[in-house]
Each structure stands twice: as structure tokens, then as C-alpha cells.
Design a protein around this motif. Structure first.
Motif, PDB file in Angstrom:
ATOM      1  N   ARG A  31      11.350 120.055  23.701  1.00 55.94           N
ATOM      2  CA  ARG A  31      12.709 119.873  23.162  1.00 55.94           C
ATOM      3  C   ARG A  31      13.492 121.180  23.188  1.00 55.94           C
ATOM      4  NH1 ARG A  31      11.662 116.176  17.740  1.00 55.94           N
ATOM      5  NH2 ARG A  31      10.382 114.587  18.770  1.00 55.94           N
TER       6      ARG A  31
ATOM      7  N   TYR B 261      20.704 114.638  21.439  1.00 55.52           N
ATOM      8  CA  TYR B 261      21.100 113.250  21.177  1.00 55.52           C
ATOM      9  C   TYR B 261      19.899 112.341  21.435  1.00 55.52           C
ATOM     10  CZ  TYR B 261      25.861 115.064  21.233  1.00 55.52           C
ATOM     11  OH  TYR B 261      27.003 115.768  20.959  1.00 55.52           O
ATOM     12  N   PRO B 262      19.388 111.653  20.395  1.00 51.87           N
ATOM     13  CA  PRO B 262      18.146 110.876  20.564  1.00 51.87           C
ATOM     14  C   PRO B 262      18.289 109.675  21.484  1.00 51.87           C
ATOM     15  CG  PRO B 262      19.128 110.473  18.396  1.00 51.87           C
ATOM     16  CD  PRO B 262      19.913 111.588  19.020  1.00 51.87           C
ATOM     17  N   ASN B 263      19.519 109.159  21.620  1.00 51.04           N
ATOM     18  CA  ASN B 263      19.725 107.959  22.443  1.00 51.04           C
ATOM     19  C   ASN B 263      19.955 108.296  23.920  1.00 51.04           C
ATOM     20  OD1 ASN B 263      22.172 109.167  21.610  1.00 51.04           O
ATOM     21  ND2 ASN B 263      23.315 107.341  22.218  1.00 51.04           N
ATOM     22  N   MET B 264      20.025 109.587  24.267  1.00 47.71           N
ATOM     23  CA  MET B 264      20.245 110.007  25.658  1.00 47.71           C
ATOM     24  C   MET B 264      18.947 110.516  26.265  1.00 47.71           C
ATOM     25  SD  MET B 264      23.786 112.175  25.556  1.00 47.71           S
ATOM     26  CE  MET B 264      25.334 111.491  24.954  1.00 47.71           C
ATOM     27  N   THR B 265      18.837 110.426  27.575  1.00 47.31           N
ATOM     28  CA  THR B 265      17.702 111.027  28.267  1.00 47.31           C
ATOM     29  C   THR B 265      17.856 112.546  28.278  1.00 47.31           C
ATOM     30  OG1 THR B 265      18.778 111.004  30.435  1.00 47.31           O
ATOM     31  CG2 THR B 265      17.514 109.030  29.797  1.00 47.31           C
TER      32      THR B 265
ATOM     33  N   ARG C  38      13.097 111.093  30.301  1.00 50.17           N
ATOM     34  CA  ARG C  38      12.545 110.780  28.972  1.00 50.17           C
ATOM     35  C   ARG C  38      13.598 110.969  27.880  1.00 50.17           C
ATOM     36  NH1 ARG C  38       6.532 113.557  28.680  1.00 50.17           N
ATOM     37  NH2 ARG C  38       5.855 113.053  30.808  1.00 50.17           N
ATOM     38  N   LYS C  39      13.329 110.377  26.712  1.00 49.09           N
ATOM     39  CA  LYS C  39      14.170 110.573  25.526  1.00 49.09           C
ATOM     40  C   LYS C  39      13.572 111.707  24.683  1.00 49.09           C
ATOM     41  CE  LYS C  39      17.011 107.027  26.157  1.00 49.09           C
ATOM     42  NZ  LYS C  39      16.906 105.790  25.377  1.00 49.09           N
TER      43      LYS C  39
ATOM     44  N   ASN D 266      21.314 114.685  28.129  1.00 48.96           N
ATOM     45  CA  ASN D 266      21.522 115.738  27.123  1.00 48.96           C
ATOM     46  C   ASN D 266      21.946 117.043  27.775  1.00 48.96           C
ATOM     47  OD1 ASN D 266      20.850 115.507  24.037  1.00 48.96           O
ATOM     48  ND2 ASN D 266      19.435 114.072  25.032  1.00 48.96           N
TER      49      ASN D 266
ATOM     50  N   GLN E 247      10.220 111.458  22.830  1.00 52.30           N
ATOM     51  CA  GLN E 247       8.979 111.434  23.599  1.00 52.30           C
ATOM     52  C   GLN E 247       8.484 112.839  23.951  1.00 52.30           C
ATOM     53  OE1 GLN E 247      11.013 108.820  26.583  1.00 52.30           O
ATOM     54  NE2 GLN E 247       9.127 107.601  26.453  1.00 52.30           N
TER      55      GLN E 247
END
Length: 370
Positions: free
Chosen positions: A139, A87-91, A129-130, A95, A133
Motif C-alpha cells: 500500500r 481509495y478502497p473501491n479503486m484498483t 488489485r484493490k 489509485n 488485498q
């Protein structure tokens, strides 16, 4: 009976059957790799284990409980995807713990589990971090952390390294193997990369056309391939396969095949039952590393034969030198030491480890069993 049982399972889309009677039993703590070319059915099978695809017939059981029709959220499995699916909007921390939060796990337990997994994967410094980044390797570690934190019965990996560059893929492969050795988790892992399959697995299921072509340990798959597809798919460079005839000399079976000038080589088999094929054509399988220079031959082998043939091309490759030539009218590759003194156009004496030679039936393409 295994920890995960895939029992006579098929999958059809309308009248088209894409998976045919798959039978695999996975023991607890095993690392099973499903490997094969695109479209062979490996990802479909993984999705059926996960509950993302329905089973047409047969059964899938986890810890002796039938999973047919059970919702994915009720199977206690965790999946790591090729695309990371973060999820890009979560740290990173959010996640990792999102699945636990959805299952109602209290916050102190979520935090404790997140810290343990982050330490294990060495991503403690990334928790705030998101995903945007992070590098691809980072990832993928987060995606693995999200799976690990749930402590599932079975981990499912769907080509998790295919989006990474070559060096990072090797590094992550090592990390996944270390993780499995440390935790002893049960893993089913899909890849089209046979090097990944050989290095990671405790067992491999080689798939093609919706069928499991062979199921065995990496060594069994490599040394005793069930058929020509497995022989040529597993190994880099692939196994050399060339036409030959079986000839008896002093009642012992030999492989007879042509050299570059049309003359014939006659090399002794270790496999004595091939005497029954006397006079018949076979397909002879020889791995590149079992075809080398005399000094580089395997000294433990009890059956090293020699032949002289002309080198067509040499390819220095750092730690090895690959040599191309013609045997049985086919292009064949030999693997030499890096310092082997070979050149194109040279007539060279090769050593062949016939203890490792494999014979195939040219009609069925199946290995002729010892």
C-alpha cells in the motif's frame, strides 16, 4: 536562494505561536528530513508547505514563486501520508492515475506514466488489485506511486513508515533512499524516528518546541550537536552527558569528573579554546561508541585517553555489548565489541576518544564552539 525556501515563517493558533521564525532553504534534489518529538511542529510545517495550513507570517516559495495563499492543487507538490489514503473501491492502477485524471491528462499519457512508475516501484503485478488485498508495504508503494506519477516539484512525506512493522520499515527506508538516488527528486520528509532521519537525509532539521534547534548534514548533527537536546535526541543509545570541570595541566584543558569510587579522572580535550573555561563546570558529551575497550578504540584518533572504572551492568546485543557504569554521578553507557570480555562488578580499563568529546555550557545547554 533555494528550490524551496521557508523564509522567517511562523504559525499561530489564536495567541499561541506554535512555529517560531523558521528559516530553511532546500536545494533542488535535496532530501530534507524534519525530525523531532511529538508536538514539535514538524507536521505543521509540512502542512504549511503543502498549503493545508495557512502561514501566519513569513513566506514559503517554490522555484522562487510565493506560495502564501496558493491553493494546494496549484503548488505542484505531491504528498505521501502515514495512512496511505488510498481509495478502497479503486484498483491500484486507478489509485495511481486518479490525480492525473482529475487534472485532465489524456488516458494514453496516464497509462504510460502508470506503467513507468509501477515498473520503478516493482508493483506491476498489483495494478488490477484493490488496496484491501495488499500488505502495508505494498500500500505504501502505491501511495508513493500516486505521488511519483505526477512528477511534482516537491515531494512531501508525512511519517510514511510509522504504520509498518520494524523489518518492513527498514526495507522501505532502503527503497525510498534508492528511489531518491535514482530520480534526484526534492523531498521534505517528516519523522520522529532519528534513525530514519540519519539514514535517509542529505540534511536534517532537528525541531523542538516549534523551533529549529539545528540544521545540518547527518554527520554535522551527530558529531557537532548545537545543544544538549540535539545531542541526546539524535543517536541510539543517546549521547552520554555528565557534569565535569575544566582543569589545566601543562596549559592544556582537561575534563575532570568523578569515577564510581569518588576518585577523579582527568582526560585531555582536543578542543584547546576550553582553556578559557579553566575551573568552571561544563557538561561533557561522550557518544557510547567513543567509550570502549582499549583494543576497540579508534586507531585514527589522535587523542585516546584511558581510565579505569567499575562496570555495573552488561547487555549483550548481538553485534555489540553495551556496558553501564557511573561517571560524574550519572549512568553512562559504553558500546563494546560483541566479543569484549566484560562482566558486572569488574574494574575495567576503558578507552575514551576525546577527539569526539563535546562540551556544553550548563546554563544555556548550548555547545561550546571550537
Amino acid at each position: 536562494m533555494g528550490f524551496l525556501d521557508i523564509d522567517n515563517t511562523t504559525k499561530s493558533y489564536g495567541a499561541v505561536e506554535v512555529l517560531h521564525n523558521v528559516d530553511i532553504s532546500v536545494q533542488e534534489g535535496e532530501f530534507l528530513v524534519l525530525v523531532g518529538p511529538s508536538g514539535c511542529g514538524k507536521s505543521t510545517l509540512l502542512n504549511m508547505i503543502a498549503g493545508l495550513e495557512e502561514i501566519t507570517s513569513g513566506e514559503i516559495r517554490i522555484k522562487d514563486s510565493v506560495m502564501n495563499g496558493v491553493h494546494p492543487s496549484k503548488r505542484n507538490i505531491a504528498m505521501v501520508f502515514q495512512s496511505y489514503a488510498l481509495y478502497p473501491n479503486m484498483t491500484v492502477g486507478q489509485n495511481i492515475t486518479f490525480g492525473l485524471e482529475m487534472h485532465g491528462t489524456p488516458k494514453p499519457e496516464r497509462e504510460k506514466a502508470m506503467r513507468e512508475v509501477a515498473k520503478l516501484l516493482q508493483i506491476e503485478q498489483l495494478l488490477d488489485r484493490k488496496p484491501g488485498q495488499l500488505s502495508g508495504g505494498q500500500r505504501q508503494r502505491v501511495a508513493m506511486g500516486r505521488a511519483l506519477v505526477r512528477n511534482p516539484d516537491v515531494f512531501l512525506f508525512d511519517e510514511p513508515l510509522s504504520n509498518l512493522d520494524a523489518k518492513l520499515r527498514v526495507d522501505m527506508r532502503t527503497e525510498i533512499k534508492k528511489l531518491h538516488q535514482k530520480l534526484g527528486t526534492t523531498i521534505v520528509y517528516v519523522t520522529h524516528d532519528q534513525i530514519e532521519a540519519m539514514t535517509l537525509s542529505t540534511r536534517i532539521a532537528v525541531m523542538n518546541g516549534g523551533y529549529v534547534q539545528q540544521l545540518g548534514t547527518p554527520q554535522e548533527i551527530y558529531d557537532s550537536p548545537a545543544n544538549i537536546f540535539v545531542a541526546t535526541f539524535m543517536g541510539s543509545p543517546a549521547m552520554n552527558v555528565l557534569p565535569a570541570h575544566v582543569r589545566l595541566q601543562k596549559d592544556a584543558p582537561h575534563a575532570e569528573f568523578s569515577l564510581h569510587d569518588g576518585s577523579l579522572a582527568l582526560l585531555p580535550f582536543s578542543q584547546k579554546n576550553l582553556a578559557a573555561w579553566e575551573g568552571k563546570e561544563i557538561l561533557l558529551g561522550i557518544r557510547p561508541e567513543t567509550l570502549t575497550d582499549v583494543d576497540g578504540a579508534d586507531r585514527k584518533s589522535s587523542n585516546i585517553a584511558e581510565m579505569t572504572n567499575r562496570i555495573v551492568v552488561t547487555e549483550p546485543a548481538g553485534s555489540d555489548t553495551f556496558v553501564s557504569m557511573q561517571l560524574g554521578g550519572k549512568d553512562v553507557i559504553a558500546r563494546m565489541r560483541s566479543d569484549a570480555e566484560v562482566r558486572a562488578g569488574q574494574d575495567f580499563t576503558f578507552a575514551v576518544n576525546m577527539e569526539k568529546a563535546v562540551a556544553f555550557d550548563p546554563e544555556t545547554e548550548a555547545r561550546i564552539a571550537p
